[in-house]
Design a protein around this motif. Sequence first.
Motif, PDB file in Angstrom:
ATOM      1  N   SER A  12       0.854  -1.190   0.000  1.00 50.77           N
ATOM      2  CA  SER A  12       0.000   0.000   0.000  1.00 50.77           C
ATOM      3  C   SER A  12       0.885   1.232   0.000  1.00 50.77           C
ATOM      4  N   ASN A  14       0.459   5.441   0.898  1.00 47.75           N
ATOM      5  CA  ASN A  14      -0.330   6.566   1.374  1.00 47.75           C
ATOM      6  C   ASN A  14       0.503   7.841   1.330  1.00 47.75           C
ATOM      7  N   PRO A  23      -4.931   7.542   0.762  1.00 48.57           N
ATOM      8  CA  PRO A  23      -4.496   6.256   0.200  1.00 48.57           C
ATOM      9  C   PRO A  23      -4.416   6.335  -1.331  1.00 48.57           C
ATOM     10  N   LYS A  26      -3.681   0.291  -2.595  1.00 48.20           N
ATOM     11  CA  LYS A  26      -4.174  -0.502  -1.474  1.00 48.20           C
ATOM     12  C   LYS A  26      -3.996  -1.993  -1.744  1.00 48.20           C
ATOM     13  N   ASN A  27      -3.202  -2.640  -0.924  1.00 45.07           N
ATOM     14  CA  ASN A  27      -3.069  -4.106  -0.921  1.00 45.07           C
ATOM     15  C   ASN A  27      -2.796  -4.678  -2.317  1.00 45.07           C
ATOM     16  N   THR A 220      -6.339  -0.058  -6.713  1.00 45.31           N
ATOM     17  CA  THR A 220      -6.276  -1.506  -6.526  1.00 45.31           C
ATOM     18  C   THR A 220      -6.199  -2.201  -7.883  1.00 45.31           C
TER      19      THR A 220
END
Length: 222
Positions: A12, A14, A23, A26-27, A220
């Motif tokens: 991730s 930010n 953010p 993310k992941n 994502t």
Amino acid sequence: MASTILQFNQVSKNYNLGNTIIPILKNINFEINAGDTVSIVGPSGSGKTTLLGLCAGLDQSSEGTIILNGIKLNGLHEDQLAQVRNEHVGFVFQNFQLLPTLTALENVMVPMELRGMRNMKDKAITLLDRVGLSTRADHYPSQLSGGEQQRVSLARAFANSPKILFADEPTGNLDAETSRIVEEMLFELNRESGTTLVVVTHDMELAAKTQRIIPIKGGTIA
């Protein structure tokens, strides 16, 4: 069995804006094998350029693990990251990023000088010849067209024999015919050298020329 050259585990990113955390990614999870050609696609603001920066060690993730050619990038300081980039990575940028005070030949030689390579001039001339610019070796960027500048940057990108090459919108500033020529040269040089190629683009025709597409949307993998 193919070896993994780039690995993202739960990554991730930010940014802090005052007391607010924004953010961006993310992941993110994926692996790229050595020798693969991969495109990262997505609309403006999707996070694909941020992802490229993380891939290449130009930026640090907020969470997760990034491994490039067996080297864990997390926690490395800037000098160490610069050494990783110098030894393992090549770049092609949308706006060429040639040094204006150096000739085409000298620009191609820069990565080799940083690594202390031998026979730099001969190799640089050979690379310029491969992109059809051996007769323009003594010209400065301001004396070259956009397409010619991008061909010089292609030659420079392969100068240090990178394990992985990142191309950020490599034809974004070029007309259709010049784009086609640059794309053909990029993929041909990549095949000859056996380099792993990662292209960031919003051009689906270009993306379709790679073996695999990683779509990014809203930070994502879509």
